[in-house]
Design a protein around this motif. Sequence first.
Motif, PDB file in Angstrom:
ATOM      1  N   LEU A   1      47.819  33.924  42.530  1.00  0.00           N
ATOM      2  CA  LEU A   1      47.511  35.254  42.014  1.00  0.00           C
ATOM      3  C   LEU A   1      48.075  36.334  42.933  1.00  0.00           C
ATOM      4  CD1 LEU A   1      46.089  36.748  39.744  1.00  0.00           C
ATOM      5  CD2 LEU A   1      43.976  36.663  41.083  1.00  0.00           C
ATOM      6  N   GLY A   2      48.015  36.101  44.233  1.00  0.00           N
ATOM      7  CA  GLY A   2      48.596  37.052  45.180  1.00  0.00           C
ATOM      8  C   GLY A   2      50.101  37.138  45.053  1.00  0.00           C
ATOM      9  N   LEU A   3      50.766  36.000  44.811  1.00  0.00           N
ATOM     10  CA  LEU A   3      52.218  36.015  44.577  1.00  0.00           C
ATOM     11  C   LEU A   3      52.555  36.820  43.326  1.00  0.00           C
ATOM     12  CD1 LEU A   3      53.037  32.271  45.382  1.00  0.00           C
ATOM     13  CD2 LEU A   3      53.610  34.261  46.785  1.00  0.00           C
ATOM     14  N   ALA A   4      51.738  36.644  42.297  1.00  0.00           N
ATOM     15  CA  ALA A   4      51.975  37.392  41.061  1.00  0.00           C
ATOM     16  C   ALA A   4      51.719  38.883  41.270  1.00  0.00           C
ATOM     17  CB  ALA A   4      51.080  36.850  39.944  1.00  0.00           C
ATOM     18  N   MET A   5      50.669  39.230  42.001  1.00  0.00           N
ATOM     19  CA  MET A   5      50.381  40.639  42.266  1.00  0.00           C
ATOM     20  C   MET A   5      51.493  41.288  43.079  1.00  0.00           C
ATOM     21  SD  MET A   5      46.298  40.768  43.166  1.00  0.00           S
ATOM     22  CE  MET A   5      46.446  42.471  43.722  1.00  0.00           C
ATOM     23  N   GLY A   6      52.037  40.542  44.016  1.00  0.00           N
ATOM     24  CA  GLY A   6      53.088  41.105  44.857  1.00  0.00           C
ATOM     25  C   GLY A   6      54.389  41.349  44.130  1.00  0.00           C
ATOM     26  N   THR A   7      54.604  40.626  43.048  1.00  0.00           N
ATOM     27  CA  THR A   7      55.860  40.771  42.304  1.00  0.00           C
ATOM     28  C   THR A   7      55.694  41.576  41.025  1.00  0.00           C
ATOM     29  OG1 THR A   7      55.423  38.625  41.249  1.00  0.00           O
ATOM     30  CG2 THR A   7      56.815  38.628  43.217  1.00  0.00           C
ATOM     31  N   SER A   8      54.466  41.859  40.615  1.00  0.00           N
ATOM     32  CA  SER A   8      54.231  42.580  39.357  1.00  0.00           C
ATOM     33  C   SER A   8      53.378  43.813  39.633  1.00  0.00           C
ATOM     34  CB  SER A   8      53.528  41.680  38.344  1.00  0.00           C
ATOM     35  OG  SER A   8      53.142  42.412  37.199  1.00  0.00           O
ATOM     36  N   ARG A   9      53.959  44.965  39.451  1.00  0.00           N
ATOM     37  CA  ARG A   9      53.222  46.208  39.644  1.00  0.00           C
ATOM     38  C   ARG A   9      52.109  46.363  38.611  1.00  0.00           C
ATOM     39  NH1 ARG A   9      53.039  50.151  43.718  1.00  0.00           N
ATOM     40  NH2 ARG A   9      51.749  51.815  42.855  1.00  0.00           N
ATOM     41  N   LEU A  10      52.367  45.928  37.390  1.00  0.00           N
ATOM     42  CA  LEU A  10      51.366  46.032  36.340  1.00  0.00           C
ATOM     43  C   LEU A  10      50.131  45.213  36.680  1.00  0.00           C
ATOM     44  CD1 LEU A  10      50.420  46.924  33.548  1.00  0.00           C
ATOM     45  CD2 LEU A  10      51.682  44.966  32.587  1.00  0.00           C
ATOM     46  N   LEU A  11      50.336  43.960  37.117  1.00  0.00           N
ATOM     47  CA  LEU A  11      49.198  43.108  37.461  1.00  0.00           C
ATOM     48  C   LEU A  11      48.443  43.666  38.660  1.00  0.00           C
ATOM     49  CD1 LEU A  11      47.660  40.505  36.877  1.00  0.00           C
ATOM     50  CD2 LEU A  11      49.248  39.301  38.393  1.00  0.00           C
ATOM     51  N   GLU A  12      49.167  44.211  39.611  1.00  0.00           N
ATOM     52  CA  GLU A  12      48.505  44.804  40.775  1.00  0.00           C
ATOM     53  C   GLU A  12      47.628  45.979  40.361  1.00  0.00           C
ATOM     54  OE1 GLU A  12      49.636  46.857  45.085  1.00  0.00           O
ATOM     55  OE2 GLU A  12      51.218  46.227  43.689  1.00  0.00           O
ATOM     56  N   ASP A  13      48.124  46.822  39.462  1.00  0.00           N
ATOM     57  CA  ASP A  13      47.329  47.955  38.995  1.00  0.00           C
ATOM     58  C   ASP A  13      46.095  47.497  38.220  1.00  0.00           C
ATOM     59  OD1 ASP A  13      49.114  49.701  40.144  1.00  0.00           O
ATOM     60  OD2 ASP A  13      50.286  50.001  38.308  1.00  0.00           O
ATOM     61  N   LEU A  14      46.237  46.420  37.446  1.00  0.00           N
ATOM     62  CA  LEU A  14      45.106  45.924  36.663  1.00  0.00           C
ATOM     63  C   LEU A  14      44.008  45.342  37.550  1.00  0.00           C
ATOM     64  CD1 LEU A  14      46.951  44.162  33.692  1.00  0.00           C
ATOM     65  CD2 LEU A  14      45.618  46.279  33.588  1.00  0.00           C
ATOM     66  N   LEU A  15      44.392  44.698  38.640  1.00  0.00           N
ATOM     67  CA  LEU A  15      43.417  44.015  39.492  1.00  0.00           C
ATOM     68  C   LEU A  15      42.929  44.852  40.666  1.00  0.00           C
ATOM     69  CD1 LEU A  15      44.969  40.433  39.670  1.00  0.00           C
ATOM     70  CD2 LEU A  15      43.072  41.215  38.251  1.00  0.00           C
ATOM     71  N   GLU A  16      43.551  45.991  40.883  1.00  0.00           N
ATOM     72  CA  GLU A  16      43.215  46.772  42.076  1.00  0.00           C
ATOM     73  C   GLU A  16      41.746  47.196  42.090  1.00  0.00           C
ATOM     74  OE1 GLU A  16      44.628  50.803  44.483  1.00  0.00           O
ATOM     75  OE2 GLU A  16      45.479  50.322  42.511  1.00  0.00           O
ATOM     76  N   TRP A  17      41.256  47.765  41.004  1.00  0.00           N
ATOM     77  CA  TRP A  17      39.882  48.244  40.971  1.00  0.00           C
ATOM     78  C   TRP A  17      38.864  47.106  41.063  1.00  0.00           C
ATOM     79  CZ3 TRP A  17      38.175  52.927  41.892  1.00  0.00           C
ATOM     80  CH2 TRP A  17      39.047  54.008  41.745  1.00  0.00           C
ATOM     81  N   PRO A  18      38.991  46.024  40.281  1.00  0.00           N
ATOM     82  CA  PRO A  18      38.018  44.927  40.446  1.00  0.00           C
ATOM     83  C   PRO A  18      37.999  44.341  41.854  1.00  0.00           C
ATOM     84  CG  PRO A  18      39.236  44.671  38.397  1.00  0.00           C
ATOM     85  CD  PRO A  18      39.898  45.769  39.148  1.00  0.00           C
ATOM     86  N   VAL A  19      39.197  44.168  42.425  1.00  0.00           N
ATOM     87  CA  VAL A  19      39.272  43.594  43.768  1.00  0.00           C
ATOM     88  C   VAL A  19      38.627  44.518  44.794  1.00  0.00           C
ATOM     89  CG1 VAL A  19      40.862  42.949  45.621  1.00  0.00           C
ATOM     90  CG2 VAL A  19      41.273  42.134  43.299  1.00  0.00           C
ATOM     91  N   GLU A  20      38.938  45.803  44.731  1.00  0.00           N
ATOM     92  CA  GLU A  20      38.413  46.741  45.714  1.00  0.00           C
ATOM     93  C   GLU A  20      36.914  46.983  45.540  1.00  0.00           C
ATOM     94  OE1 GLU A  20      39.911  47.755  48.375  1.00  0.00           O
ATOM     95  OE2 GLU A  20      41.653  46.587  47.747  1.00  0.00           O
ATOM     96  N   LEU A  21      36.393  46.750  44.341  1.00  0.00           N
ATOM     97  CA  LEU A  21      34.944  46.867  44.137  1.00  0.00           C
ATOM     98  C   LEU A  21      34.189  45.661  44.687  1.00  0.00           C
ATOM     99  CD1 LEU A  21      34.740  48.366  40.533  1.00  0.00           C
ATOM    100  CD2 LEU A  21      34.003  49.469  42.649  1.00  0.00           C
ATOM    101  N   LEU A  22      34.771  44.474  44.530  1.00  0.00           N
ATOM    102  CA  LEU A  22      34.086  43.251  44.945  1.00  0.00           C
ATOM    103  C   LEU A  22      34.335  42.901  46.409  1.00  0.00           C
ATOM    104  CD1 LEU A  22      34.786  41.020  41.811  1.00  0.00           C
ATOM    105  CD2 LEU A  22      32.597  42.038  42.472  1.00  0.00           C
TER     106      LEU A  22
END
Length: 269
Positions: A93-114
């Motif tokens: 998932l981290g590899l995907a987030m690092g290569t996809s700006r869209l996925l990073e934006d989608l997961l940023e708020w849930p990750v930073e909340l938890l």
Amino acid sequence: MMASFSGVLMGNSTAPRHWPAWTIYLRTMGLFCLLWYAMSWLTPNKILLPSPLDVASALRDRIDDGELVANATVSLTRLLVSVSIASLIAIPLGLAMGTSRLLEDLLEWPVELLRPIAGIAWIPLALFMFGIGNGLPIFIMIYTAFFPLLLGTAAGVRNVDRRLISAARTMGIPKGTLMRHVIFPAALPSIMTSARLAVAASWTAVVAAELVGAPSGLGYAIEYYRSMLDTPSVMAFIIVIGTLGFLCDAALRSLSAALMPWANAEEKR
């Protein structure tokens, strides 16, 4: 003799300047044990602070009756299982987030909340979900290890030299091959650093979870002997926890050196 003494005073290069690392370690531990012994001698109630000799005797007894090995094996097994599961989820998932700006934006708020919520904060709820057993500590450890691995992997991918990726794309290398042979090796130092952080955090979390939610393990042993007012055994298990944590980190450092010899060569320059 006068010449050698003056040589020391003037900073002669032939004079020894540094103690070997192991002598410094032994000296520090010796001073610590002396201070510990003095404080225990000055403490009237030995339940509050037993001497190093009492703790060493308790450690030997727990080794002889097999309890220390059994509980340490349980805790280490939980650590291995939990970090492995967290790695299988977080690293891809981290590899995907690092290569996809869209996925990073989608997961940023849930990750930073938890992420700011400590794993041990979930223990009361996890007790209702999993009860007393292996499920609770493994859940807490997976949760604790997940975020360092996820964020460390994503950061490592984002810090890969863009020229390497551009050159690979210019040569027509497929995305899967690019990920396996360019991006992942370049991000590996960051992944291994995050793995060390994840293991350290998980090792702390498993002890806390075992204190209240497991019928075995090092944390359970600490709570059991605390209830028996056996402070030397409690401190013996605490020492074992610190020692095993140090050995786990040393194993990861050795693994990093084996997987990334080029990184070590760069550090020595």
